[in-house]
Each structure stands twice: as C-alpha cells, then as structure tokens.
Design an enzyme around this catalytic site. Structure first.
Site, PDB file in Angstrom:
ATOM      1  N   THR A   1      -0.884   7.581  -1.172  1.00 30.65           N
ATOM      2  CA  THR A   1      -2.173   7.459  -1.864  1.00 30.65           C
ATOM      3  C   THR A   1      -3.069   6.381  -1.246  1.00 30.65           C
ATOM      4  O   THR A   1      -4.276   6.358  -1.500  1.00 30.65           O
ATOM      5  CB  THR A   1      -1.955   7.104  -3.343  1.00 30.65           C
ATOM      6  OG1 THR A   1      -1.363   5.797  -3.436  1.00 30.65           O
ATOM      7  CG2 THR A   1      -1.026   8.105  -4.010  1.00 30.65           C
TER       8      THR A   1
ATOM      9  N   ASP B   1       5.588  -5.325  10.019  1.00 30.05           N
ATOM     10  CA  ASP B   1       6.750  -4.868  10.794  1.00 30.05           C
ATOM     11  C   ASP B   1       6.865  -5.630  12.106  1.00 30.05           C
ATOM     12  O   ASP B   1       7.974  -5.976  12.550  1.00 30.05           O
ATOM     13  CB  ASP B   1       6.639  -3.374  11.071  1.00 30.05           C
ATOM     14  CG  ASP B   1       7.010  -2.521   9.860  1.00 30.05           C
ATOM     15  OD1 ASP B   1       7.707  -3.051   8.961  1.00 30.05           O
ATOM     16  OD2 ASP B   1       6.602  -1.361   9.802  1.00 30.05           O
TER      17      ASP B   1
ATOM     18  N   ASP C   1       1.392  -2.059  12.604  1.00 29.90           N
ATOM     19  CA  ASP C   1       1.780  -2.628  11.297  1.00 29.90           C
ATOM     20  C   ASP C   1       2.139  -4.092  11.513  1.00 29.90           C
ATOM     21  O   ASP C   1       3.204  -4.415  12.065  1.00 29.90           O
ATOM     22  CB  ASP C   1       2.957  -1.853  10.718  1.00 29.90           C
ATOM     23  CG  ASP C   1       3.282  -2.274   9.297  1.00 29.90           C
ATOM     24  OD1 ASP C   1       3.454  -3.494   9.054  1.00 29.90           O
ATOM     25  OD2 ASP C   1       3.346  -1.390   8.418  1.00 29.90           O
TER      26      ASP C   1
ATOM     27  N   ARG D   1       0.833  -1.199   0.000  1.00 28.25           N
ATOM     28  CA  ARG D   1       0.000   0.000   0.000  1.00 28.25           C
ATOM     29  C   ARG D   1       0.869   1.251   0.000  1.00 28.25           C
ATOM     30  O   ARG D   1       1.710   1.442   0.865  1.00 28.25           O
ATOM     31  CB  ARG D   1      -0.925   0.009   1.221  1.00 28.25           C
ATOM     32  CG  ARG D   1      -1.948   1.117   1.202  1.00 28.25           C
ATOM     33  CD  ARG D   1      -2.893   1.030   2.379  1.00 28.25           C
ATOM     34  NE  ARG D   1      -2.209   1.132   3.655  1.00 28.25           N
ATOM     35  CZ  ARG D   1      -2.824   1.364   4.808  1.00 28.25           C
ATOM     36  NH1 ARG D   1      -4.129   1.469   4.844  1.00 28.25           N
ATOM     37  NH2 ARG D   1      -2.146   1.446   5.924  1.00 28.25           N
TER      38      ARG D   1
END
Length: 214
Positions: A110, A208, A205, A106
């Site tokens: 945007t 991560d 995340d 992603r």
C-alpha cells in the site's frame, strides 16, 4: 519545486562526492555507513546555521568576555531504521542534543506508513519551544515523513525540520500540502519514483544498505 520557500538543497562539493559513493551499488556496507554519516555531518552545519543563541558571560584565562550559547532545546528524531545512519553525524555537531526515536515502516503493497514505536522526551518544560529535526535518508512518497510530523505535533512540538539525503518531488509536494510550516533539507532532489515506490536514481534501500540486511 523552485517556488517552495521551505526546500533547501545542500549541494556542497564534498557532499556531492560522498553522495556519488553511496549511490554506487558496488559500495559496501562499511563505506556506505561512513559516507552517509559524513554527509550528515556536513549537512548539519547548514541545517544548524541559524540556531538561536543567547549571550553568556565567561572567564577566559585572560579576562571576562561575553560569548554565545545555544538558547533552544535541540531534539534529533531519526525515523527507524534508516534514520539511525544519520544520527551520529548530527550528534557529532551538537553532542548535547536529545535523541528521540520514531518507528515507522512503509507497507510494500500500500506504500502507507505504520507507526510501531515512538519515544520522545516528556520532561521538557516548553515542548512547543524545542527545535526538532527529523532524520531519514530517503524522502520517497512523503507518507512516512508526514506521519512522523503528525505524531510530533500531536504531543506538542511545533518547530520541526525534516532532513533527508535524497528526495523525490512527489514527497516534497505532499509535505508542502499537509505541513507547509516544515522546512526540508536535502543533498539532492531526484527525478521521480519507480513503480515500486523507490526514488530514481536514488540509492536503493538505505536501511538494508546500512545494516546489511539485503
């Protein structure tokens, strides 16, 4: 969301306990990965509970008997990278499942998905008969999930299920609009997204935290 017949929340007490562990920002990489995999295994039993089966005659040490065998090709399709954290949990339940991979990231500005890798089995006789299960811990905007579904449908897969750990209402709505035939399984439907596009309360995340890259 209550009216979405394709949305299923798997909120078993063991899942809720482990979900709290991976939400905790103090949970370290090893425990995060282990609990994520364990949640995936527990979810798999619910996700797979209606798999079609055929009769098969076998010989036990005592006599012949008619048993059951899975009748469809099962494909697990983790979205790279974070989906890899769910793969072992599902493969533990169905060890003969085919593992496909799709690479979508992603764009942080945007929030739109970009496809950089797609590996799927091309030797399946009836691809439109196979059962595909997309794996991704986070269902945030729905853009990545819809992009993955689009790629899978493009090559001939028709029976697609999306499995995530946590999701946001906006993502569920987008998937329902573009792919109303796709079932969605979550362990929790969270409140919303923040200004950075992360699920709230979420778990950060996932990629991560699985790979220790942040």
């Amino acid at each position: 969301m209550e009216n979405n017949k394709n949305l299923f929340i798997v909120n078993h007490p063991l899942i809720l306990d482990k979900l709290t562990r991976i939400r905790n920002q103090n949970t370290q990489k090893k425990d995060f990965k282990e609990n994520l995999s364990e949640i995936s295994t527990l979810m798999a039993y619910e996700v797979f509970k209606n798999l079609p089966v055929d009769d098969i005659e076998i010989q036990t040490p005592i006599t012949k008997v008619t048993g059951k065998t899975l009748s469809k090709t099962i494909i697990l399709c983790p979205i790279l990278r974070a989906g890899l954290g769910m793969t072992n949990g599902f493969e533990y339940v169905v060890p003969n499942a085919i593992i496909s991979h799709i690479g979508l990231y992603r764009n942080e500005e945007t929030l739109k998905p970009h496809n950089y890798f797609f590996k799927y089995p091309k030797n399946i006789a009836n691809m439109d008969d196979a059962l595909v299960f997309i794996l991704d811990p986070m269902l945030a905007t729905g853009g990545t999930a819809n992009a993955a579904i689009k790629e899978l449908k493009k090559v001939g897969f028709k029976h697609i299920t999306l499995v995530a750990i946590v999701g946001a209402p906006v993502a569920i709505k987008k998937i329902e609009q573009k792919n109303p035939d796709v079932k969605i399984y979550l362990s929790a439907l969270d409140k919303n997204l923040n200004d950075d596009g992360y699920i709230v309360p979420g778990l950060g995340d996932a990629g991560d935290r699985i790979f220790g890259t942040k």
